[in-house]
Design an enzyme around this catalytic site. Sequence first.
Site, PDB file in Angstrom:
ATOM      1  CB  ILE A  31      18.134 -33.691   1.309  1.00 18.40           C
ATOM      2  CG1 ILE A  31      16.885 -32.993   0.755  1.00 18.40           C
ATOM      3  CG2 ILE A  31      18.600 -34.770   0.336  1.00 18.40           C
ATOM      4  CD1 ILE A  31      17.127 -32.216  -0.532  1.00 18.40           C
TER       5      ILE A  31
ATOM      6  CG  ASP B 258      34.533 -26.830   6.316  1.00 10.10           C
ATOM      7  OD1 ASP B 258      33.900 -27.091   5.260  1.00 10.10           O
ATOM      8  OD2 ASP B 258      34.971 -25.692   6.564  1.00 10.10           O
TER       9      ASP B 258
ATOM     10  CE1 TYR C 196      22.701 -24.766  -4.052  1.00  6.33           C
ATOM     11  CE2 TYR C 196      20.916 -24.231  -5.577  1.00  6.33           C
ATOM     12  CZ  TYR C 196      21.470 -25.070  -4.624  1.00  6.33           C
ATOM     13  OH  TYR C 196      20.802 -26.206  -4.247  1.00  6.33           O
TER      14      TYR C 196
END
Length: 265
Positions: A32, A72, A163
């Site tokens: 994405i 990161d 999540y």
Amino acid sequence: MQRPSAAPSPALLPAAFLVGRHALVTGASRGIGAAIARCLAAHGAHVTLVARNAKPLAALADEIAGDARACDVTDAAALARMFAQASARQPVDILVNNAGGATSARFADTSAEHWAQALALNLTAAFDATKLAVPAMEARGWGRIVNIASTAGLKGYPFVSAYVAAKHGLVGLTRALGLELARTGVTVNAVCPGFTDTPMLAQAAADVAARTGSDTERIKGKYAAANPMGRLITPDEVAAAVAYLCSPAAAAVTGTVLTVAGGEI
């Protein structure tokens, strides 16, 4: 049964309304994020691509004449340094918080470390990046922040509790900040894709297949079946939604969620 065709390529979408804008996309090396980077570049934006994996990032930056910044995003100090470097050429006008990921586990097997990592990647990194972007956006009176959440930010799924919690948090942050910045010229919105045909989904399907003794393609078929249209969402469809939220047509759209899930929600 013939499945409906996917969305058109972002290159076929209307004119370059982002010329002169600087977009920063996290998690941009594949899936994405890469589709969003290509789409925004096709509409004229200069794109800074951010991800941990430098090699594919550099290749995509060459393809779209953008800048690659290996970072990161869960390292707040590294993120701040990267943001300062990316903003030196031009302040960030558009921030797409796309970096994210999920690993599956029963809640009973979800460790505190797993929980903290999920929130750091899927929620806190977006908070940190947004804190860096907003002051300059407010000063210029224009900005677009788009958070890539998930249908997991709007409903529950088993075995990915960390999540789901993080993505619900990201949707809540979007709604709150959209209201807080409503008079500044800065809009804040979220896009919530359903199961999308990405390397992350392919890896998740392979992991489930390995644990259950099933077939990877069969697992992917189950993901597709969760979409009432009977197919996986394409990354380009998600990217087109992001482009809309960055367009002049969406100037009055803020604090909202655009779901790209074929009617699942």
